[in-house]
Scaffold this active site. Structure first.
Site, PDB file in Angstrom:
ATOM      1  N   THR A 110       0.724  -1.219  -0.163  1.00 53.11           N
ATOM      2  CA  THR A 110       0.024  -0.095   0.119  1.00 53.11           C
ATOM      3  C   THR A 110       1.196   1.289  -0.003  1.00 53.11           C
ATOM      4  O   THR A 110       0.481   2.460  -1.085  1.00 53.11           O
ATOM      5  CB  THR A 110      -0.732  -0.247   1.402  1.00 53.11           C
ATOM      6  OG1 THR A 110      -1.884  -1.236   1.440  1.00 53.11           O
ATOM      7  CG2 THR A 110      -2.065   0.955   1.618  1.00 53.11           C
ATOM      8  N   ARG A 148       5.395  -3.768   9.214  1.00 54.72           N
ATOM      9  CA  ARG A 148       4.156  -3.908   9.623  1.00 54.72           C
ATOM     10  C   ARG A 148       3.922  -4.354  11.629  1.00 54.72           C
ATOM     11  O   ARG A 148       4.471  -3.890  12.396  1.00 54.72           O
ATOM     12  CB  ARG A 148       3.424  -4.598   9.289  1.00 54.72           C
ATOM     13  CG  ARG A 148       2.202  -4.587  10.276  1.00 54.72           C
ATOM     14  CD  ARG A 148       0.696  -4.225   9.969  1.00 54.72           C
ATOM     15  NE  ARG A 148       0.386  -3.748   8.465  1.00 54.72           N
ATOM     16  CZ  ARG A 148      -0.478  -4.207   7.569  1.00 54.72           C
ATOM     17  NH1 ARG A 148      -0.204  -4.958   7.402  1.00 54.72           N
ATOM     18  NH2 ARG A 148      -0.809  -2.778   6.867  1.00 54.72           N
TER      19      ARG A 148
END
Ligand code: ATP
Length: 337
Positions: free
Chosen positions: A65, A217
């Site tokens: 993303t 992440r």
């Protein structure tokens, strides 16, 4: 939710937004993908035309993303975000496509999960910048062709193998994202710490990086939890000791395994002598569904080289015995490996 899950929950997405690199040269790691993308984008800018459609493939949490946002900003174009599961009917896709402006970047996450009729509409849109809108039902139905603005599709998938060939072939470029090296994760952690105004030394960053399963992440999530610990239980600075204590508290061990990973490994070693054992037997032994063991725990254990899948079942490797501090039976070192 697991503490070491590579998937974000809704709230985490908001926190993550502040940590996203905005330009390609701020994006850390994935050197090959970065260089390939830089070429594709610069040549499109030179020609003054939208670049080919781009596909990014790789596990969750590696920055797909983020890269889509970077692509739009490097091109100086707006970005529209949608996802495969959100497009249930061809009409949903037509609504998105027909409102794109010229050169706009359309990011479709989890593109492999799009409904089949929408997929077919997408082939045509990608190739001819046209959608065929079907009006009416049954034998009287007619397709009305509608021109759409030339756009750039950025697709993301965790399962490139599941994409039908006609869709895959319409991408001019496929970026294969891989897990990050610890040194790159360290740089990401340092960058995030700066943005979050957290004090941390190099060894503290290295300790978090080692336990982050190759995934930015997870690295950022571990950093936030270690920061909490440093603020409440220490003097606010993340050192190697503080990182170790915090991550022990959260049950993330020195190699990034969590409680579920360890219980699968322990059952395999202690209850089944290192295997081979079938998936469902192993799952019963740890009180989980076979799917949870297979999808959630196993991939990382296999990647770490702790478990091997064989036609006769799962077996532990010598590294697994060493990791849990147990002595392997002589046959494991001698005959199997
Ligand atoms: P998903 O498909 O699950 O959404 P993703 O692959 O799209 O995952 P992102 O949402 O782009 O992953 O990234 C997750 C987090 O990791 C973000 O906070 C992002 O800023 C950070 N991150 C990812 N890659 C990098 C990188 N190379 N440098 C710095 N931060 C990164």
């Amino acid at each position: 939710e697991r503490f070491v899950s590579p998937v974000a929950d809704g709230e985490e997405k908001v926190i993550e937004a502040a940590l996203r690199p905005k330009r390609l040269d701020e994006f850390i790691g994935q050197a090959r993908v970065r260089e390939q993308l830089s070429l594709v984008l610069h040549s499109a800018l030179r020609r003054g035309r939208p670049p080919d459609h781009l596909l990014m493939s790789g596990p969750p949490g590696l920055g797909k993303t983020t890269l889509a946002m970077i692509i739009a900003s490097e091109l100086g174009m707006p970005l529209r975000i949608s996802s495969g599961p959100a497009i249930e009917r061809a009409g949903d896709l037509a609504a998105v496509l027909s409102t794109l402006s010229e050169g706009e970047v359309l990011f479709l996450d989890e593109i492999h999960r799009m409904a089949r009729p929408a997929e077919e509409m997408l082939y045509v849109a990608m190739e001819d910048f046209r959608v065929d809108v079907v009006v009416g039902k049954g034998p009287g139905a007619t397709a009305i062709p509608l021109d759409i603005a030339p756009f750039t599709l950025v697709g993301a998938t965790t399962r490139a193998g599941l994409l039908p060939a006609p869709l895959r072939d319409r991408f001019g470029f496929v970026a294969h994202m891989d897990f990050y090296e610890p040194a790159d994760l360290e740089r990401i952690i340092h960058r995030s710490a700066r943005l979050l105004d957290v004090r941390m030394d190099d060894d503290g960053a290295a300790e978090i990086a080692r336990r982050a399963r190759g995934t930015p992440r997870i690295a950022n999530r571990l950093l936030r939890r270690v920061r909490d610990y440093a603020e409440v239980r220490a003097d606010g600075v993340i050192t190697v000791e503080v990182a170790r204590q915090a991550l022990t508290l959260y049950e993330v061990d020195a190699d990034g395994l969590d409680r579920l990973d360890r219980s699968v490994l322990e059952a395999l070693l202690v209850k089944f002598g290192g295997g081979p054992v079938g998936l469902s037997t192993l799952a019963v032994a740890v009180g989980e569904e076979p799917e949870t063991v297979e999808v959630v725990a196993e991939p990382f254990l296999v990647r770490k080289g702790f478990i091997a899948r064989t036609p006769r079942g799962r077996i532990a490797t010598p590294a697994a015995w060493r990791h849990l501090g147990l002595a392997p039976p002589p046959t494991v070192e001698g005959t199997l490996f």
